[in-house]
Motif scaffolding. Structure first.
Motif, PDB file in Angstrom:
ATOM      1  N   LYS A   3       0.680  92.350  47.647  1.00  0.00           N
ATOM      2  CA  LYS A   3       1.923  91.593  47.464  1.00  0.00           C
ATOM      3  C   LYS A   3       3.046  92.234  48.284  1.00  0.00           C
ATOM      4  O   LYS A   3       3.154  93.458  48.357  1.00  0.00           O
ATOM      5  CB  LYS A   3       2.282  91.584  45.978  1.00  0.00           C
ATOM      6  N   GLN A   4       3.871  91.414  48.862  1.00  0.00           N
ATOM      7  CA  GLN A   4       4.995  91.883  49.663  1.00  0.00           C
ATOM      8  C   GLN A   4       6.051  92.529  48.774  1.00  0.00           C
ATOM      9  O   GLN A   4       6.394  92.007  47.716  1.00  0.00           O
ATOM     10  CB  GLN A   4       5.595  90.682  50.398  1.00  0.00           C
ATOM     11  N   VAL A   5       6.535  93.694  49.189  1.00  0.00           N
ATOM     12  CA  VAL A   5       7.591  94.370  48.450  1.00  0.00           C
ATOM     13  C   VAL A   5       8.910  93.677  48.754  1.00  0.00           C
ATOM     14  O   VAL A   5       9.200  93.358  49.915  1.00  0.00           O
ATOM     15  CB  VAL A   5       7.667  95.861  48.831  1.00  0.00           C
ATOM     16  N   LYS A   6       9.679  93.448  47.719  1.00  0.00           N
ATOM     17  CA  LYS A   6      10.953  92.751  47.891  1.00  0.00           C
ATOM     18  C   LYS A   6      12.071  93.601  47.308  1.00  0.00           C
ATOM     19  O   LYS A   6      12.081  93.870  46.105  1.00  0.00           O
ATOM     20  CB  LYS A   6      10.896  91.393  47.197  1.00  0.00           C
ATOM     21  N   ILE A   7      12.981  94.035  48.162  1.00  0.00           N
ATOM     22  CA  ILE A   7      14.159  94.760  47.708  1.00  0.00           C
ATOM     23  C   ILE A   7      15.212  93.698  47.423  1.00  0.00           C
ATOM     24  O   ILE A   7      15.809  93.129  48.337  1.00  0.00           O
ATOM     25  CB  ILE A   7      14.630  95.795  48.751  1.00  0.00           C
ATOM     26  N   GLU A   8      15.359  93.404  46.148  1.00  0.00           N
ATOM     27  CA  GLU A   8      16.196  92.282  45.713  1.00  0.00           C
ATOM     28  C   GLU A   8      17.615  92.351  46.261  1.00  0.00           C
ATOM     29  O   GLU A   8      18.179  91.344  46.688  1.00  0.00           O
ATOM     30  CB  GLU A   8      16.215  92.225  44.177  1.00  0.00           C
ATOM     31  N   GLU A   9      18.212  93.546  46.264  1.00  0.00           N
ATOM     32  CA  GLU A   9      19.583  93.699  46.759  1.00  0.00           C
ATOM     33  C   GLU A   9      19.686  93.328  48.239  1.00  0.00           C
ATOM     34  O   GLU A   9      20.639  92.674  48.661  1.00  0.00           O
ATOM     35  CB  GLU A   9      20.058  95.152  46.548  1.00  0.00           C
ATOM     36  N   LEU A  10      18.680  93.708  49.010  1.00  0.00           N
ATOM     37  CA  LEU A  10      18.660  93.395  50.439  1.00  0.00           C
ATOM     38  C   LEU A  10      18.444  91.901  50.666  1.00  0.00           C
ATOM     39  O   LEU A  10      19.164  91.264  51.438  1.00  0.00           O
ATOM     40  CB  LEU A  10      17.574  94.200  51.143  1.00  0.00           C
ATOM     41  N   THR A  11      17.466  91.344  49.970  1.00  0.00           N
ATOM     42  CA  THR A  11      17.164  89.916  50.113  1.00  0.00           C
ATOM     43  C   THR A  11      18.361  89.057  49.733  1.00  0.00           C
ATOM     44  O   THR A  11      18.692  88.091  50.427  1.00  0.00           O
ATOM     45  CB  THR A  11      15.946  89.547  49.245  1.00  0.00           C
ATOM     46  N   THR A  12      19.029  89.419  48.653  1.00  0.00           N
ATOM     47  CA  THR A  12      20.204  88.672  48.202  1.00  0.00           C
ATOM     48  C   THR A  12      21.338  88.773  49.221  1.00  0.00           C
ATOM     49  O   THR A  12      21.967  87.765  49.557  1.00  0.00           O
ATOM     50  CB  THR A  12      20.675  89.185  46.828  1.00  0.00           C
ATOM     51  N   ALA A  13      21.577  89.973  49.730  1.00  0.00           N
ATOM     52  CA  ALA A  13      22.649  90.157  50.720  1.00  0.00           C
ATOM     53  C   ALA A  13      22.355  89.372  51.996  1.00  0.00           C
ATOM     54  O   ALA A  13      23.245  88.722  52.556  1.00  0.00           O
ATOM     55  CB  ALA A  13      22.841  91.644  51.026  1.00  0.00           C
ATOM     56  N   ILE A  14      21.113  89.415  52.462  1.00  0.00           N
ATOM     57  CA  ILE A  14      20.732  88.647  53.661  1.00  0.00           C
ATOM     58  C   ILE A  14      20.941  87.159  53.419  1.00  0.00           C
ATOM     59  O   ILE A  14      21.510  86.453  54.259  1.00  0.00           O
ATOM     60  CB  ILE A  14      19.273  88.953  54.074  1.00  0.00           C
ATOM     61  N   SER A  15      20.490  86.663  52.267  1.00  0.00           N
ATOM     62  CA  SER A  15      20.666  85.244  51.936  1.00  0.00           C
ATOM     63  C   SER A  15      22.143  84.859  51.902  1.00  0.00           C
ATOM     64  O   SER A  15      22.530  83.811  52.423  1.00  0.00           O
ATOM     65  CB  SER A  15      20.029  84.921  50.584  1.00  0.00           C
ATOM     66  N   ASN A  16      22.963  85.723  51.303  1.00  0.00           N
ATOM     67  CA  ASN A  16      24.402  85.435  51.225  1.00  0.00           C
ATOM     68  C   ASN A  16      25.049  85.394  52.601  1.00  0.00           C
ATOM     69  O   ASN A  16      25.889  84.532  52.876  1.00  0.00           O
ATOM     70  CB  ASN A  16      25.108  86.460  50.333  1.00  0.00           C
TER      71      ASN A  16
END
Length: 103
Positions: A3-16
């Motif tokens: 499974k791909q590791v997901k750093i939620e803080e990074l993913t959220t910031a990129i999306s924003n």
């Protein structure tokens, strides 16, 4: 493959940041995305990446190219979006460990 590791803080910031850059284009993004598709034969699927979806480096490069921003400028915006993403010796590894524990 695991499974791909997901750093939620990074993913959220990129999306924003993608959302903000997307909105800054004053509604012309859809027609520009269609032109990009015609020129390169690839739909960027921006709507997918404004909802906390992991993005590959290659896709992020294409999105930045489309939005006319360098990767370095993009990541400066990402760091400004969430200060925890800026490197500090005190926080080194904290977000990474958290992501792997949640995996």
């Amino acid at each position: 493959m695991g499974k791909q590791v997901k750093i939620e803080e990074l993913t959220t910031a990129i999306s924003n940041v993608i959302k903000k850059l997307y909105k800054d284009r004053n509604g012309v993004i859809l027609s520009e995305n269609n032109e990009y598709f015609i020129e390169f034969g690839k739909n960027l699927g921006l709507e997918r990446y404004i909802s906390n979806h992991n993005v590959t480096c290659s896709k992020l490069f294409a999105i930045c190219d489309f939005l006319e921003i360098s990767l370095s400028d993009f990541f400066k915006l990402v760091e400004n979006e969430d200060e925890r993403l800026k490197f500090s010796k005190e926080a080194k590894g904290k977000l990474v460990r958290k992501a792997y524990k949640q995996q």
